[in-house]
Design an enzyme around this catalytic site. Structure first.
Site, short mmCIF file in Angstrom:
data_model
loop_
_atom_site.label_atom_id
_atom_site.label_comp_id
_atom_site.label_asym_id
_atom_site.label_seq_id
_atom_site.Cartn_x
_atom_site.Cartn_y
_atom_site.Cartn_z
N SER A 171 37.24 50.09 40.31
CA SER A 171 37.55 48.70 40.66
C SER A 171 39.04 48.47 40.88
CB SER A 171 37.04 47.76 39.55
OG SER A 171 35.64 47.83 39.44
N HIS A 183 41.37 45.18 37.00
CA HIS A 183 41.22 44.50 38.29
C HIS A 183 42.53 43.85 38.70
CE1 HIS A 183 36.55 43.94 37.87
NE2 HIS A 183 36.95 45.17 37.66
#
Length: 361
Positions: free
Chosen positions: A248, A307
């Site tokens: 991610s 993230h």
């Protein structure tokens, strides 16, 4: 049959018989004469642009004409006679292919109408190419799938949520094994569950491959890997007891790197404000939901720090390494700022690991 193919049809590689070849030559002669506007028996760059852009293949950029002209102008006189034009239709069937042009169109800055005219350059558009092939994101994706399948087979966990498999054990980011520095990068190959894997694959293939077609594989790989490393670095610093798996960080880096290209090529990019809005809404929404869930659900396992860190790295490195069509003076300053900030943050993070080890225990 689409409009483009109605006028210039690619033929199979097998030998044509005399009748078919005669019919084809007559058909192409009609097209050739129609666009030979000055009736001199040649197609120049302006006439080639009309052939590609007006009525026939509207989705193809005008600057593709220059590329085709260079490939097919065997005598290097800067124009095509009928025989060269006919040979072009035989040897370069991608003259008719709109697929990869449509696929790249959303990520390629469009030249302003005022700048197009008969300009023979167009460096950014001409950088769209299928060679070398855009394989880096595909290779990363295949490796992630292989790691995932190996762990499923070894653990007999059909949902793929186990972290006890050989790949996960060796490559996941483990806060208790920070001295195994490869884990700061290799956790990208380990995924927990099918949805985790599929969502990352979708973004990195569809966006990553499109970026590779424009910016070259090594630039996109730098952005992706910078996001992965920044994701683990940020997680280690701000949530030092959290395990980390998944790509991610790299995926967010690709998204924000594209935001960087939109900003750097604002005047040249088609639908820039729409693209910017879509990507910003996605990033803000996903990060907001992740943060909210982590606060209200103690069992939530989404690494929102990874993230956010990957997104920041992608934006900074994207400004630094991805191509810019027209460099303004303020963009040079932004480039230096972005590169400097990224290296300062990463060096500071590495030093903190050595200077304050008690923070991680």
């Amino acid at each position: 049959m689409d409009r483009c193919e109605q006028h210039v049809q690619a033929i199979p590689l097998q030998r044509l018989n005399t009748r078919e070849e005669h019919q084809r030559r007559q058909h192409l002669r009609h097209v050739f004469e129609k666009y030979d506007s000055d009736s001199d028996g040649y197609l120049n760059i302006v006439e080639m642009k009309h052939l590609i852009h007006e009525k026939k293949c509207a989705d193809m950029p005008k600057d593709l004409a220059l590329h085709l002209l260079k490939l097919s102008d065997t005598n290097n006189d800067g124009r095509l006679d009928f025989e060269e034009f006919y040979k072009l239709s035989l040897e370069h069937p991608y003259f008719l292919c709109e697929m990869y042009i449509k696929y790249c169109k959303a990520v390629v800055p469009k030249r302003n109408d005022a700048e197009e005219g008969d300009v023979l350059d167009g460096e950014y558009e001409q950088s769209m190419k299928l060679w070398p092939p855009p394989l880096m994101m595909i290779i990363f994706s295949i490796m992630e799938i292989i790691f995932f399948v190996i762990d499923i087979v070894k653990t007999q966990d059909q949902n793929g949520t186990s972290t006890s498999g050989p790949m996960a054990t060796l490559f996941i980011y483990n806060p208790h094994l920070r001295h195994e520095v490869w884990r700061f990068l290799t956790y990208m190959f380990v995924h927990i569950g099918f949805m985790h894997l599929i969502m990352n694959l979708l973004v990195q293939i569809f966006l990553g491959v499109a970026l590779e077609l424009v910016h070259c594989w090594w630039r996109v790989a730098l952005v992706y890997l910078a996001g992965v490393v920044a994701g683990s670095m940020g997680t280690s610093l701000f949530t030092p007891r959290v395990f980390l798996a998944g790509a991610s960080g790299g995926v967010y880096a690709l998204i924000t790197a594209h935001i960087a290209t939109i900003i750097m090529n604002w005047k040249q990019m088609e639908y820039a404000i729409v693209q910017l809005f879509v990507f910003l809404v996605f990033c803000v929404t996903d990060l907001g939901v992740s943060i909210y869930n982590s606060i209200n659900d103690p069992f939530d396992k989404v690494g929102y720090i990874a993230h956010a860190s990957g997104a920041l790295a992608g934006f900074l490195v994207g400004i630094g390494v991805l191509r810019n069509l027209k460099v303004e003076s303020w963009e040079r300053k932004l480039w230096w700022c972005a590169v400097s900030i990224y290296f300062v943050i990463m060096i500071a993070g590495i030093m903190y690991h050595f200077l304050d080890p008690s923070h991680f225990y």
